[in-house]
Write a protein that holds these residues in place. Structure first.
Motif, PDB file in Angstrom:
ATOM      1  N   ASP A   4       0.810  -1.281   0.117  1.00  0.00           N
ATOM      2  CA  ASP A   4       0.135   0.161  -0.058  1.00  0.00           C
ATOM      3  C   ASP A   4       0.828   1.247   0.021  1.00  0.00           C
ATOM      4  O   ASP A   4       0.441   2.438   0.347  1.00  0.00           O
ATOM      5  CB  ASP A   4      -0.898   0.038   1.163  1.00  0.00           C
ATOM      6  N   GLN A  58       3.133   2.162   2.088  1.00  0.00           N
ATOM      7  CA  GLN A  58       3.436   2.780   3.471  1.00  0.00           C
ATOM      8  C   GLN A  58       4.756   2.650   3.704  1.00  0.00           C
ATOM      9  O   GLN A  58       5.640   3.269   4.359  1.00  0.00           O
ATOM     10  CB  GLN A  58       2.748   1.991   4.555  1.00  0.00           C
ATOM     11  N   ARG A  97       7.750   6.508   7.588  1.00  0.00           N
ATOM     12  CA  ARG A  97       6.425   5.633   7.179  1.00  0.00           C
ATOM     13  C   ARG A  97       5.337   6.383   6.584  1.00  0.00           C
ATOM     14  O   ARG A  97       4.989   7.386   7.345  1.00  0.00           O
ATOM     15  CB  ARG A  97       6.091   4.662   8.555  1.00  0.00           C
TER      16      ARG A  97
HETATM   17 MG    MG Z   1      -0.949  -0.459   5.447  1.00  0.00          MG
END
Ligand code: MG
Ligand code: UDP
Length: 324
Positions: free
Chosen positions: A106, A108, A206
Motif C-alpha cells: 500500500d 506505506q 513511514r
Molecule cells: Mg498499511
C-alpha cells in the motif's frame, strides 16, 4: 547451502521482493512501478513476488496484466483470505533470491529504501530491519502500537525491537530457518527476532497508506497482539503460579486470624471451621489449576515444534550436519 563465511555478499545476486496484497487495486500498479524503478535504478537483479491474499477487487487483474509484460513480476494467488502473516510466509516459501525483502503493497513502506537494506546485507548482516523513524498513522493506531510494544517487551523473554514492523531484508539462510517454522499462530516480527542471526537496523519515514483503507481491522490487530503475547511469553503461565502463591499467603493470614478469634471466643460457633474449609479448598484448586496450566503450556511449546537451536555457521564441519 549458501556460503558460511561472514564476508561481504556478492555484487551479482538475485533479490526477491515479496509483498502481500489484499484489496489494493488503488495502489498496486503504482507500487509495482515504484519497485521496478527503484531496482532498475540501483541495477539490482530481482523478482517481485506478489502474494494475493484473496482480494475481492481487481488487484489480480492488474498484476496479471503487468506480469505479462515483465517476467520478473510473479504472482501467488491464495484461494481465499489467509491473512497478512500467512502471505509473508508463502512469499518466503516461494522466493528464489539470495536475499528476500518483505514490504507492504500500500506504499506505506517506500520501495526506494530497498537498495539501502541491500547495502547493509552486503556488509555482512543477515537480517536488516527497517525501523519507522516517523509514522503517518492515526493517533489511535500510534497510541495502541506504542502501548502494546511497551507492555509486550516487559513480559517477553526475547525483546522485540520497537518501531520495527514486517519491512525487512533477510539473507537466504535465515529465510531457510523461517520456512521450517510451522507454528500456526505466527507473529512474524517475533519469530524473525527469535531466530537470532546478525541483525541491522535502517531508519525510514513511514508514509500514509496511498489509497484505500486499512485491512487490519480492530479484530485482526487484537489477534496479532494475542499471538505476540501467547507464543513468545511465559507470562500467562507465571500468572497462575503467582495466583496460588498469593492465595496461600492470604490463606495463612486468614487462618491465623480465625484461630485468634476462636481462642478469644468472640466468634459464632462453626465460623472457624468454615473459614478453614473455604480457604483450604480454594487454595488447593488454584494450585491444581496451575499444575494443569503448566502441562498445557509445556504441550503448547512442544507443539510449536521450534528447532532446539539454530546454527548460523560451522567451521570445519560437514555442511550436511549444520541444521539443528
Ligand atoms: Mg498499511
Ligand atoms: N494484507 C493482507 N491480508 C490481509 C490484510 C492485509 O495481505 O488480510 C496486506 C495489505 O495488502 C498490505 C499489508 O498486508 O500490503 C498491510 O495491511 P494494511 O495496510 O491494511 O495494514 P496497516 O498498514 O494498516 O497496519
Amino acid at each position: 547451502m549458501t556460503t558460511l563465511k561472514r564476508t561481504a555478499r556478492p555484487d551479482d545476486f538475485l533479490l526477491s521482493v515479496v509483498a502481500p496484497v489484499y484489496n489494493e487495486e488503488g495502489n498496486i500498479r503504482k507500487f509495482i512501478e515504484r519497485v521496478v524503478a527503484a531496482m532498475d535504478k540501483a541495477k539490482i537483479r530481482f523478482e517481485l513476488i506478489l502474494v494475493n491474499d484473496g482480494s475481492k477487487d481487481d488487484s489480480v487483474l492488474i498484476i496479471l496484466q503487468m506480469a505479462k509484460e515483465d517476467r520478473r513480476i510473479k504472482l501467488i494467488n491464495f484461494s481465499r483470505n489467509f491473512g497478512h502473516q500467512m502471505a509473508i510466509s508463502a512469499g518466503w516459501d516461494y522466493a528464489n533470491g539470495d536475499a528476500v525483502v518483505i514490504l507492504d503493497s500500500d506504499l506505506q513502506d517506500p520501495p526506494e529504501l530497498i537498495p539501502d537494506l541491500v547495502t547493509k546485507w552486503q556488509e555482512g548482516y543477515d537480517i536488516v530491519n527497517a525501523v519507522r523513524k516517523t509514522r503517518q498513522d492515526t493517533f489511535f493506531k500510534k497510541m495502541t502500537a506504542t502501548l502494546f510494544y511497551k507492555l509486550l517487551n516487559r513480559i517477553l523473554t526475547s525483546k522485540i525491537p520497537e518501531n520495527v514492523g514486517d519491512f525487512r531484508l533477510m539473507d537466504a539462510r535465515p529465510v531457510a530457518v523461517m520456512r521450517k517454522l510451522k507454528e500456526r499462530d505466527r507473529y512474524i516480527r517475533g519469530l524473525t527476532n527469535w531466530i537470532g542471526f546478525k541483525q541491522a537496523f535502517v531508519e525510514f519515514d513511514r508514509d500514509k497508506r496511498s489509497a484505500g483503507v486499512t485491512n487490519y481491522t480492530m479484530g485482526k490487530m487484537i489477534n496479532l497482539a494475542l499471538n505476540g503475547v501467547f507464543s513468545f511469553s511465559d507470562f500467562p503461565r507465571k500468572l497462575a503460579h503467582y495466583a496460588w502463591i498469593l492465595s496461600l499467603l492470604l490463606a495463612v493470614g486468614i487462618v491465623v486470624y480465625a484461630v485468634v478469634l476462636h481462642l478469644t471466643g468472640i466468634n459464632v460457633p462453626g465460623w472457624t471451621s468454615q473459614v478453614f474449609i473455604v480457604v483450604f479448598f480454594s487454595s488447593v484448586q488454584l494450585f491444581l489449576t496451575s499444575i494443569v496450566l503448566e502441562y498445557v503450556s509445556r504441550v503448547y511449546w512442544q507443539l510449536q515444534n521450534r528447532p532446539l537451536y539454530i546454527v548460523s555457521e560451522t567451521i570445519n564441519l560437514d555442511p550436511e550436519v549444520e541444521e539443528g
